[in-house]
Design a protein around this motif. Structure first.
Motif, mmCIF file in Angstrom:
data_model
loop_
_atom_site.group_PDB
_atom_site.id
_atom_site.type_symbol
_atom_site.label_atom_id
_atom_site.label_comp_id
_atom_site.label_asym_id
_atom_site.label_seq_id
_atom_site.Cartn_x
_atom_site.Cartn_y
_atom_site.Cartn_z
ATOM 1 N N ALA A 76 38.955 38.461 45.429
ATOM 2 C CA ALA A 76 39.095 38.711 43.994
ATOM 3 C C ALA A 76 38.543 40.102 43.699
ATOM 4 O O ALA A 76 37.652 40.595 44.399
ATOM 5 N N VAL A 77 39.080 40.745 42.673
ATOM 6 C CA VAL A 77 38.614 42.067 42.260
ATOM 7 C C VAL A 77 38.190 41.979 40.799
ATOM 8 O O VAL A 77 38.985 41.595 39.941
ATOM 9 N N LEU A 78 36.938 42.327 40.529
ATOM 10 C CA LEU A 78 36.428 42.346 39.159
ATOM 11 C C LEU A 78 36.300 43.804 38.744
ATOM 12 O O LEU A 78 35.403 44.510 39.190
ATOM 13 N N GLY A 79 37.230 44.259 37.913
ATOM 14 C CA GLY A 79 37.286 45.665 37.507
ATOM 15 C C GLY A 79 36.121 46.074 36.625
ATOM 16 O O GLY A 79 35.430 45.235 36.031
ATOM 17 N N HIS A 80 35.930 47.384 36.506
ATOM 18 C CA HIS A 80 34.800 47.942 35.769
ATOM 19 C C HIS A 80 34.642 47.297 34.393
ATOM 20 O O HIS A 80 35.587 47.185 33.629
ATOM 21 N N GLY A 81 33.419 46.865 34.115
ATOM 22 C CA GLY A 81 33.086 46.345 32.798
ATOM 23 C C GLY A 81 33.632 44.967 32.481
ATOM 24 O O GLY A 81 33.478 44.494 31.363
ATOM 25 N N SER A 82 34.250 44.304 33.444
ATOM 26 C CA SER A 82 34.747 42.958 33.145
ATOM 27 C C SER A 82 33.576 41.988 33.072
ATOM 28 O O SER A 82 32.525 42.212 33.667
#
Length: 196
Positions: free
Chosen positions: A121-127
Motif C-alpha cells: 500500500a502507498v500512503l501519499g503525503h499528508g494522507s
C-alpha cells in the motif's frame, strides 16, 4: 545517496527498551543525524530492512520525525520517505497498528490506532487514516486523502471506502496484538539480531 545500517553509533533512534528494533534498519541519506529522528513506542517491532529515505537538500534546517506508537509492527521492506518540501511534516503511526511488508509511507502521513496497512500500500503525503481502519494490499492513497475511522479502503486508486461498523472490539484487538508481539519477541532473536 548513501545507505547506512543503523547501529549504536547513530543517534537518530529513540526506542523504548521493551521494543524490538532489528539491527538491519536502513537509512538512505548523507544527512542522517541532523535531519532524522525516529521514535519507537513500548513493545513495538521494527523488522529487518525497514527503510527510512531522506531526499533533502543539505542547507535545510529542521528534523523529520517518524513516530511509531506502542504495540505496533512495521514489517520487512516498509519504506518511510521524506522529501525536502515536506521535511517538517511528521509521520505518525498509532498504537496497535500493523504495517505489512513493502508498504510505503510518505511525509506528513498520520495512521490511527488499531489499523492494518496492507502489503505494498502507498500512503501519499499528508494522507490521514483514522482509527480502526484497514487499507488493503496495493491500495494507493493520494496526497491529502482522508480515510475516516472504522473504514476499509480497497482498489488500487482508493476509490472504495467502506464503513466497517463501530462494533470493533478494541479489548480483543489489544489482546491479539500483545500475543502477536510476545510471539515475535520470542522468535525474532533466533533469526535476527536485536539492535543494541
Amino acid at each position: 545517496m548513501e545507505t547506512l545500517l543503523v547501529g549504536p553509533s547513530i543517534e537518530i533512534l529513540e526506542a523504548d527498551e521493551t521494543s524490538f528494533i532489528s539491527e538491519f534498519i536502513l537509512v538512505n541519506s548523507k544527512l542522517t543525524s541532523k535531519h532524522l529522528h525516529i521514535k519507537v513506542g513500548r513493545h513495538s517491532v521494527l523488522n529487518p530492512r525497514v527503510c527510512f529515505t531522506l531526499q533533502i537538500r543539505e542547507h535545510l534546517n529542521g528534523t523529520a520525525v517518524v513516530s511509531i506508537g506502542d504495540y505496533s509492527i512495521v514489517s520487512d521492506y516498509c519504506q518511510f520517505e521524506i522529501i525536502s518540501q515536506h521535511l517538517l511534516d511528521p509521520i505518525v503511526v498509532g498504537n496497535y497498528t500493523i504495517i505489512d511488508p513493502s508498504a510505503k509511507i510518505e511525509s506528513g502521513v498520520q495512521v490511527g490506532d488499531y489499523c492494518v496497512i496492507g502489503s505494498k500500500a502507498v500512503l501519499g503525503h499528508g494522507s490521514k487514516v483514522g482509527d480502526n481502519c484497514y487499507v488493503a494490499a496495493g491500495t494507493v492513497l493520494e496526497a491529502g486523502m482522508i480515510v475516516p475511522e472504522f473504514s476499509a479502503v480497497s482498489e488500487s486508486n482508493a476509490t472504495r471506502i467502506l464503513p466497517v461498523g463501530d462494533d470493533f472490539d478494541q479489548i480483543h484487538r489489544k489482546r491479539e496484538m500483545r500475543l502477536h508481539i510476545e510471539f515475535l519477541m520470542r522468535t525474532m532473536p533466533s533469526y535476527n539480531k536485536r539492535r543494541k
